[in-house]
Design an enzyme around this catalytic site. Sequence first.
Site, PDB file in Angstrom:
ATOM      1  N   ASP A  48      40.189  71.371  14.453  1.00 50.34           N
ATOM      2  CA  ASP A  48      41.541  71.925  14.557  1.00 50.34           C
ATOM      3  C   ASP A  48      42.407  71.535  13.349  1.00 50.34           C
ATOM      4  O   ASP A  48      41.940  70.880  12.405  1.00 50.34           O
ATOM      5  CB  ASP A  48      42.161  71.457  15.885  1.00 50.34           C
ATOM      6  CG  ASP A  48      43.053  72.513  16.527  1.00 50.34           C
ATOM      7  OD1 ASP A  48      43.560  73.388  15.811  1.00 50.34           O
ATOM      8  OD2 ASP A  48      43.255  72.442  17.758  1.00 50.34           O
ATOM      9  N   ASP A  87      46.670  80.672  18.308  1.00 46.19           N
ATOM     10  CA  ASP A  87      46.019  80.641  19.624  1.00 46.19           C
ATOM     11  C   ASP A  87      46.305  81.923  20.407  1.00 46.19           C
ATOM     12  O   ASP A  87      47.433  82.417  20.418  1.00 46.19           O
ATOM     13  CB  ASP A  87      46.555  79.472  20.460  1.00 46.19           C
ATOM     14  CG  ASP A  87      45.929  78.148  20.045  1.00 46.19           C
ATOM     15  OD1 ASP A  87      45.254  78.094  18.988  1.00 46.19           O
ATOM     16  OD2 ASP A  87      46.124  77.166  20.774  1.00 46.19           O
TER      17      ASP A  87
END
Length: 424
Positions: free
Chosen positions: A181, A236
């Site tokens: 991430d 996202d």
Amino acid sequence: MAKTPANYVRACRLTVILYVYVAAVAVTARVLPLQLSLAAKIYDTSKYGILQLGNGLAQTPQMGWNSWNFFNCDIDEKVITETADALVTTGLAKLGYVYVNIDDCWSELARDSEGNMAPDSKAFPSGIKALADYVHSKGLKIGIYSDAGLFTCQVRPGSLKHEYDDAALFASWDIDYLKYDNCFNLGIDPQERYPPMRDALNATGRTIFYSLCEWGVNDPALWASKIGNSWRTTDDIEDTWESMTAIADINDKWAAYAGPGGWNDPDMLEVGNGGMTYQEYRAHFSIWALMKAPLIIGCDVRNMTTETHEILTNEEVIAVNQDPLGVQGRKVYTYGPDGCYQIWAGPLSEQRSVIALWNRCSKAATITAKWDAVGLEPSASFSVRDVWKHEYVSLSSTTSFSVQVEGHACEMYILAPATAASAT
Ligand SMILES: *[C@@H]1O[C@H](CO)[C@@H](O)[C@H](O)[C@H]1NC(C)=O
Ligand SMILES: *[C@@H]1O[C@H](CO)[C@@H](O)[C@H](O)[C@H]1NC(C)=O
């Protein structure tokens, strides 16, 4: 390059397919089904494979499950083992959903006294190695999560400057997949932060899928194919129609850069999480498959509705995603109110094409895909197979194909040269 089966598949770009068409036509003197210059323009793959990671993985988009979309931080070893069990008992595993990926919140808030990441002792008392052994015993693979920054997004230790230690730890646990991430990244360029973990994973000697989650901020399609097996192209996903459609459109821009070894990643599936209708989820799954997106399930597979199971287990749609040609399908034509009648299409192996007729309006409409809009010769004849109804709707169509499509629905078809279909 020698034409061994393995590197033939890797070299399977459109140019190769076009050559096959030309050769076939020379022999049979039939109508050329693909309009050469037009198709090459629509399905440009010229930027794919300039640079490759070369760890042998991701010859087709990865398939599996990830904990984040449904569970967020609420995970423990029971959820993971029960999910592994459910992937097998529901039949998902044998369709290719093999990665069981643990997302954020698996670790303690701080490194241990030796500086190692440590699994959360309440949620994962048996440790990650034991969990990996269990997942492997089911014939599945296990994935873990870290961050190219000081901390993960949920403020667990990140791997920036710890790449080699953390990769070695993951390899010692027999980890198969790393999602990496982008939180707390100190503003350091991702092109500096992501390669060290690639090298650290490689140095372990264990083959580990490297999934870059850089959110598309620095246009990773332009540089990530030499670093990772897939790269997120967007923020996202959320479990809404608006988010899903917006993300599909962003991911579409980078189609020319995807191919075997490295894929654009528009984020994990929301199918089954409750925020979209059945037709919207079917559209989500169809378009993700057509775009050669990773198919990473994001719902609770221990508790799926019949409809969710039906969508996720559609073998014909999965086959579009896993087609060995590996060319990302794309939005090729739009018309109607605000361009909401959309044709998405892509070439498949064996001279076939996939077309999706996607109604992004809320009212039902008849949508027409003209052959020339999807790169096909208008006079050529194709069988048309409905991959949701699992039946041929035409054995010989020329010029175009039309169908009534409900609001927000997406109908998807495989076109094959008509003679090939009638022979089967
Ligand atoms: C390490 O990288 C080299 C060069 O790309 C590749 O050939 C090899 O398979 C990689 N090894 C692992 C374990 O990923
Ligand atoms: C299963 O899913 C339904 C919604 O589809 C939900 O109402 C129910 O609480 C879930 N059951 C469990 C055990 O999670």
